[in-house]
Structure formats: structure tokens, C-alpha cells
Design an enzyme around this catalytic site. Structure first.
Site, PDB file in Angstrom:
ATOM      1  N   HIS A  62      34.639-109.127  77.278  1.00  0.00           N
ATOM      2  CA  HIS A  62      35.746-108.921  78.198  1.00  0.00           C
ATOM      3  C   HIS A  62      36.814-107.999  77.624  1.00  0.00           C
ATOM      4  O   HIS A  62      36.938-107.877  76.412  1.00  0.00           O
ATOM      5  CB  HIS A  62      36.417-110.257  78.536  1.00  0.00           C
ATOM      6  N   LYS A  72      44.475-109.038  70.717  1.00  0.00           N
ATOM      7  CA  LYS A  72      44.262-110.487  70.636  1.00  0.00           C
ATOM      8  C   LYS A  72      44.213-110.919  69.175  1.00  0.00           C
ATOM      9  O   LYS A  72      43.664-110.214  68.333  1.00  0.00           O
ATOM     10  CB  LYS A  72      42.943-110.887  71.306  1.00  0.00           C
ATOM     11  N   TYR A 132      43.712-118.152  71.391  1.00  0.00           N
ATOM     12  CA  TYR A 132      44.093-116.778  71.082  1.00  0.00           C
ATOM     13  C   TYR A 132      45.432-116.406  71.683  1.00  0.00           C
ATOM     14  O   TYR A 132      45.850-116.908  72.707  1.00  0.00           O
ATOM     15  CB  TYR A 132      43.022-115.778  71.486  1.00  0.00           C
ATOM     16  N   ASP A 170      29.565-112.631  84.032  1.00  0.00           N
ATOM     17  CA  ASP A 170      29.295-111.896  82.795  1.00  0.00           C
ATOM     18  C   ASP A 170      27.898-111.283  82.786  1.00  0.00           C
ATOM     19  O   ASP A 170      27.683-110.251  82.145  1.00  0.00           O
ATOM     20  CB  ASP A 170      29.489-112.796  81.575  1.00  0.00           C
TER      21      ASP A 170
END
Length: 184
Positions: A62, A72, A132, A170
Site C-alpha cells: 500500500h 511511516k 505505525y 489487495d
């Protein structure tokens, strides 16, 4: 903290200094000043996220595109995951290459993934809690990604393909060669 620069410019593994004794352990999971000093730049995190997954769950690959791109800082607080970043910066000498890091509740490592990368992970333990920080807010219209099993990237997810649990969304992501320009 111990900083390890990967072969992908800007992707950094951060290993904390852990203090163990007969009561357990203590470590500083984030200190803005030490973090900035260690990586050599300032990043202002604005959003924290957490997910729970079971063995074989693969989330990714992603990214957020354009002005909504995200840096991130990822970690695992329970279990074990293989975390992966793929370089999507067109001008980068490592474009299309990936780096994988084992993040566990015992090594307490963190992985810094800058803007310009796709990100994903697979759970290797029975369960995992993944956390995260992001330096930009999520924007649904700016979602992007790559197919997790793209043969040109050739990620070793460390589990047989038949054991991977991947969302329908996905499974429909494009291959790198067919992807739109992500704006990096």
C-alpha cells in the site's frame, strides 16, 4: 538507539537500547529529539494506526499518492511480522527494489519508510499487533498499491503462497510495470 541504513536510501531500521532486569524490560519507543538527531531530519508525525492480524495475513503493498504521500515508522508490539518497503521513486537507482525487516515483540525494532515507497507486511506468528506512525493523514482518494506477488519485484514473504490471507482488494492491485505514476 542503533540506526541501520538499508540499501534503499531513506529506509532505516531502528533498534532501541533495551534495559533488562529481573522485573522485565524498559525501552524508549520514541523520543522526537533523539529520533531527529539519529536520522538527520525532522519528521512530524500526525497519525498513529494499529492493526491486529493472524498468521498468514498479508497487508499490502500500500501507499498514499501525491500530496497525501506518507512517511511511516512501523513496529510490532505482539508477535512477529516480515515488513517490506518497495522503492517507487522513479529517479532512484533502487527503483522497484525492496527491503524486508523482521519486526518482533522481542527485538522491538522499528522500520522507517519514507514517502515514495509501497509498504506491506505478512504475519509470521499466530497473531500480531502492528503499530505505525504517519506524517500525513490518510486520504481514501489517494490510495495506491502494487500486487504483493509481482514477479518483477519477487518478494520472499517467507510463507507458502497457499498460506497467505490477502484481501480481495489487495489481490486486484497492479503489477509494477502496469502501475500508474504514483507521483514520486
Amino acid at each position: 538507539m542503533n540506526i541501520i541504513q538499508t540499501h534503499l536510501e531513506g529506509c532505516i531500521v531502528i533498534n532501541p537500547r533495551i534495559f533488562n532486569d529481573d522485573r522485565g524490560y524498559f525501552f524508549e519507543s520514541f523520543n522526537e529529539k533523539r529520533f531527529f538527531d539519529a536520522i538527520g531530519r525532522e519528521i512530524h508525525f500526525v497519525q498513529d494506526n494499529q492493526s491486529f492480524s493472524t498468521k498468514g495475513v498479508l497487508r499490502g503493498l500500500h501507499l498514499q499518492m501525491g500530496e497525501h504521500a506518507q512517511t511511516k515508522l512501523v513496529r510490532v508490539t505482539r508477535g512477529e511480522v516480515l515488513d517490506v518497503a518497495v522503492d517507487l521513486r522513479k529517479a532512484s537507482p533502487t527503483y522497484g527494489q525492496y527491503h524486508a525487516v523482521l519486526l518482533t515483540e522481542t527485538n522491538n525494532s522499528q522500520f522507517l519508510i519514507p514517502r515514495g515507497f509501497a509498504h506491506g507486511f505478512v504475519v509470521l506468528s499466530d497473531e500480531a499487533v502492528f503499530q505505525y506512525k504517519c506524517d500525513n493523514y490518510y486520504n481514501k482518494a489517494s490510495e495506491g498499491g502494487l500486487y504483493f506477488a509481482d514477479p518483477d519485484i519477487n518478494i520472499d514473504w517467507q510463507l507458502p503462497a497457499a498460506d497467505l490471507l490477502v484481501s480481495d482488494k489487495d489481490k486486484e492491485l497492479p503489477f509494477l510495470k502496469d502501475a500508474v505514476d504514483f507521483g514520486f
